[in-house]
Scaffold this motif. Sequence first.
Motif, PDB file in Angstrom:
ATOM      1  N   SER A 131       0.850  -1.187   0.000  1.00  0.00           N
ATOM      2  CA  SER A 131       0.000   0.000   0.000  1.00  0.00           C
ATOM      3  C   SER A 131       0.886   1.238   0.000  1.00  0.00           C
ATOM      4  O   SER A 131       2.050   1.185   0.409  1.00  0.00           O
ATOM      5  N   TYR A 156       0.762   5.548   1.039  1.00  0.00           N
ATOM      6  CA  TYR A 156       0.042   6.563   1.796  1.00  0.00           C
ATOM      7  C   TYR A 156       0.657   7.934   1.536  1.00  0.00           C
ATOM      8  O   TYR A 156       1.879   8.064   1.411  1.00  0.00           O
ATOM      9  N   HIS A 192       0.998  11.738   3.221  1.00  0.00           N
ATOM     10  CA  HIS A 192       0.875  12.370   4.528  1.00  0.00           C
ATOM     11  C   HIS A 192       1.389  13.793   4.498  1.00  0.00           C
ATOM     12  O   HIS A 192       2.582  14.026   4.281  1.00  0.00           O
ATOM     13  N   PRO A 224      -2.976  10.838   7.537  1.00  0.00           N
ATOM     14  CA  PRO A 224      -2.467  10.170   6.345  1.00  0.00           C
ATOM     15  C   PRO A 224      -3.626   9.646   5.493  1.00  0.00           C
ATOM     16  O   PRO A 224      -4.712   9.370   6.002  1.00  0.00           O
ATOM     17  N   LEU A 277      -4.782   6.893   2.303  1.00  0.00           N
ATOM     18  CA  LEU A 277      -4.458   5.725   1.481  1.00  0.00           C
ATOM     19  C   LEU A 277      -4.577   6.103   0.008  1.00  0.00           C
ATOM     20  O   LEU A 277      -5.617   6.579  -0.432  1.00  0.00           O
ATOM     21  N   TYR A 335       4.600   7.200   1.932  1.00  0.00           N
ATOM     22  CA  TYR A 335       5.080   6.000   2.604  1.00  0.00           C
ATOM     23  C   TYR A 335       4.534   4.743   1.931  1.00  0.00           C
ATOM     24  O   TYR A 335       3.343   4.692   1.587  1.00  0.00           O
ATOM     25  N   LEU A 379       6.534   6.596   9.856  1.00  0.00           N
ATOM     26  CA  LEU A 379       5.430   5.909  10.511  1.00  0.00           C
ATOM     27  C   LEU A 379       5.893   4.580  11.104  1.00  0.00           C
ATOM     28  O   LEU A 379       6.691   3.874  10.502  1.00  0.00           O
ATOM     29  N   TYR A 401      -1.690   7.800  15.852  1.00  0.00           N
ATOM     30  CA  TYR A 401      -2.840   7.788  14.947  1.00  0.00           C
ATOM     31  C   TYR A 401      -3.631   6.496  15.115  1.00  0.00           C
ATOM     32  O   TYR A 401      -3.037   5.415  15.226  1.00  0.00           O
ATOM     33  N   ALA A 414      -3.629  -5.332   6.587  1.00  0.00           N
ATOM     34  CA  ALA A 414      -2.462  -4.453   6.433  1.00  0.00           C
ATOM     35  C   ALA A 414      -2.748  -3.309   5.477  1.00  0.00           C
ATOM     36  O   ALA A 414      -1.810  -2.693   4.960  1.00  0.00           O
ATOM     37  N   ILE A 415      -4.009  -3.016   5.229  1.00  0.00           N
ATOM     38  CA  ILE A 415      -4.430  -1.862   4.429  1.00  0.00           C
ATOM     39  C   ILE A 415      -5.179  -0.937   5.365  1.00  0.00           C
ATOM     40  O   ILE A 415      -6.223  -1.285   5.917  1.00  0.00           O
ATOM     41  N   LEU A 416      -4.648   0.266   5.561  1.00  0.00           N
ATOM     42  CA  LEU A 416      -5.255   1.227   6.466  1.00  0.00           C
ATOM     43  C   LEU A 416      -5.963   2.283   5.631  1.00  0.00           C
ATOM     44  O   LEU A 416      -5.326   3.175   5.081  1.00  0.00           O
ATOM     45  N   ASP A 417      -7.290   2.163   5.520  1.00  0.00           N
ATOM     46  CA  ASP A 417      -8.009   2.975   4.543  1.00  0.00           C
ATOM     47  C   ASP A 417      -8.624   4.245   5.105  1.00  0.00           C
ATOM     48  O   ASP A 417      -9.275   4.996   4.364  1.00  0.00           O
ATOM     49  N   ALA A 418      -8.472   4.494   6.385  1.00  0.00           N
ATOM     50  CA  ALA A 418      -8.896   5.763   6.967  1.00  0.00           C
ATOM     51  C   ALA A 418      -8.096   5.997   8.235  1.00  0.00           C
ATOM     52  O   ALA A 418      -7.847   5.044   8.995  1.00  0.00           O
ATOM     53  N   TRP A 419      -7.712   7.240   8.440  1.00  0.00           N
ATOM     54  CA  TRP A 419      -6.863   7.589   9.564  1.00  0.00           C
ATOM     55  C   TRP A 419      -7.434   8.805  10.294  1.00  0.00           C
ATOM     56  O   TRP A 419      -8.118   9.632   9.690  1.00  0.00           O
ATOM     57  N   GLY A 420      -7.105   8.908  11.589  1.00  0.00           N
ATOM     58  CA  GLY A 420      -7.410  10.136  12.315  1.00  0.00           C
ATOM     59  C   GLY A 420      -6.266  11.123  12.174  1.00  0.00           C
ATOM     60  O   GLY A 420      -5.258  10.838  11.528  1.00  0.00           O
TER      61      GLY A 420
END
Lengths: 110, 121
Positions: free
Chosen positions: A35, A37, A39, A45, A47, A88, B45, B95, B106-112
């Motif tokens: 994946s 990202y 940022h 961040p 995707l 990243y 990260l 985060y 292992a796919i992070l599709d939304a973050w704070g």
Amino acid sequence: QSVLTQPPSVSAAPGQKVTISCSGSSSNVGNNYVSWYQHLPGTAPKLLIYDNYKRPSGIPDRFSGSKSGTSATLGITGLQTGDEADYYCGTWDSSLSALVFGGGTKLTVL
Amino acid sequence: QVHLVESGGGVVQPGRSLRLSCAASGFTFSSYGMHWVRQAPGKGLEWVAVISYDGSNKDHADSVKGRFTISRDNSKNTLFLQMNSLRAEDTAVYYCAKDFAYFNSAILDAWGKGTTVTVSS
């Protein structure tokens, strides 16, 4: 020292194309999906690419991903000043049993 | 629209504890795995922990194993990170992030936007 290796910085002019590499090993990039990202400091961040090349809805096709062996690449065409950010790569590492990230690449749009 | 808001950060002395929270909205929280990821000052990260949709499966990075614990309350749409025996090297922006699937794709599709933890005497 990050498990995945990225160039610290890349730069290009507006409208041009840039590529960012992500080098790993058989325990991570070589046998797992990658994946990417974006940022911007102080923000959440985002995707950009998953499963090596897929784009989530809302991500423009200016962003692309590919993978070959133990290396992955993020491509960005038609560069805009708003693309200036840290990028990243990330994937699962089967040996470490951990999600691993590259050290990040700072994109400057000159 | 997915919305994740972290809270609970602050300045804490080495050896003390802190609990972070992440309030989730805009999606069915109880159906997705959740992660904590941190970024130390000037660094990249670093993944911290993941928990499955129902809390039955958890995994922590070696750097925090035995000191940090991830948990969740699906009735309150909230993710937690209990941090004990804090060290200076735990200083970072933390985060929370939503997984693409029910546990750990292992796919992070939304973050704070993160909450800052500073460990200092």
